[in-house]
Design a protein around this motif. Structure first.
Motif, PDB file in Angstrom:
ATOM      1  N   ILE A  67      24.595   3.912  84.849  1.00 18.61           N
ATOM      2  CA  ILE A  67      25.685   3.546  83.961  1.00 18.61           C
ATOM      3  C   ILE A  67      26.811   3.128  84.893  1.00 18.61           C
ATOM      4  O   ILE A  67      27.162   3.867  85.814  1.00 18.61           O
ATOM      5  CB  ILE A  67      26.104   4.743  83.086  1.00 18.61           C
ATOM      6  CG1 ILE A  67      24.931   5.186  82.204  1.00 18.61           C
ATOM      7  CG2 ILE A  67      27.333   4.388  82.245  1.00 18.61           C
ATOM      8  CD1 ILE A  67      25.124   6.544  81.563  1.00 18.61           C
ATOM      9  N   THR A  86      21.582   7.876  85.681  1.00 20.19           N
ATOM     10  CA  THR A  86      21.218   8.347  84.342  1.00 20.19           C
ATOM     11  C   THR A  86      20.400   9.632  84.362  1.00 20.19           C
ATOM     12  O   THR A  86      20.202  10.244  83.315  1.00 20.19           O
ATOM     13  CB  THR A  86      20.444   7.264  83.569  1.00 20.19           C
ATOM     14  OG1 THR A  86      19.285   6.908  84.323  1.00 20.19           O
ATOM     15  CG2 THR A  86      21.323   6.044  83.316  1.00 20.19           C
ATOM     16  N   PHE A 130      21.502   8.141  75.582  1.00 25.90           N
ATOM     17  CA  PHE A 130      22.247   9.066  76.417  1.00 25.90           C
ATOM     18  C   PHE A 130      23.216   9.835  75.522  1.00 25.90           C
ATOM     19  O   PHE A 130      24.118   9.241  74.936  1.00 25.90           O
ATOM     20  CB  PHE A 130      23.001   8.317  77.509  1.00 25.90           C
ATOM     21  CG  PHE A 130      22.095   7.492  78.367  1.00 25.90           C
ATOM     22  CD1 PHE A 130      21.253   8.104  79.286  1.00 25.90           C
ATOM     23  CD2 PHE A 130      22.046   6.128  78.241  1.00 25.90           C
ATOM     24  CE1 PHE A 130      20.389   7.351  80.063  1.00 25.90           C
ATOM     25  CE2 PHE A 130      21.189   5.366  79.014  1.00 25.90           C
ATOM     26  CZ  PHE A 130      20.359   5.980  79.933  1.00 25.90           C
ATOM     27  N   SER A 143      24.991  -0.287  80.794  1.00 25.57           N
ATOM     28  CA  SER A 143      24.109   0.866  80.694  1.00 25.57           C
ATOM     29  C   SER A 143      22.705   0.386  80.380  1.00 25.57           C
ATOM     30  O   SER A 143      22.524  -0.579  79.647  1.00 25.57           O
ATOM     31  CB  SER A 143      24.600   1.777  79.574  1.00 25.57           C
ATOM     32  OG  SER A 143      23.638   2.748  79.268  1.00 25.57           O
TER      33      SER A 143
END
Length: 135
Positions: A4, A30, A90, A63
């Protein structure tokens, strides 16, 4: 390793003379479990809302997946773990604590842990710290 990322991130609330973020840049692996820790009003929830696309911003936020922002109503609380562990999503869990601010604006002792720590000071003069662990 998927990341990210933010580059040149800038955001100000309408009518505010002070930016919340100005030319911020970071990379978050991540696989990390990350916690943002800081005083009230320093941009933690704003960053989560920027990641979900709720607020317009300048700069780049990227992302490899989508974000689920909590708190939001969970129709079946017993399935919360399944929601938090969905592949390609996420979870961003926000626990507002301004109602617990009994320290009268005094800063708490600094906190870090896990395999490292990430700190950044917004232009408003405050700061937030992130600590992470890799599982």
């Amino acid at each position: 390793m998927p990341m990210i990322q933010a580059e040149g991130l800038a955001f100000s609330y309408p009518g505010s003379p002070d930016p919340v973020f100005q030319d911020a840049a970071f990379q978050i692996d991540t696989s990390w479990r990350l916690g943002l820790i800081g005083r009230n009003g320093q941009g933690k929830t704003t960053l989560l809302r920027l990641l979900t696309g709720e607020y317009p911003h300048e700069g780049v936020l990227s992302s490899p997946g989508r974000f689920d922002y909590f708190p939001h109503p969970v129709p079946e609380p017993e399935r919360l773990a399944a929601l938090l562990l969905r592949e390609g999503f996420f979870p961003l869990v926000d626990e507002p604590t301004n109602h617990l601010d009994a320290r009268g604006g005094k800063p708490s002792p600094p906190t870090s842990g896990g395999s490292g720590a990430l700190s950044w000071s917004p232009t408003t003069g405050g700061s937030w710290t992130a600590a992470w662990t890799t599982f």
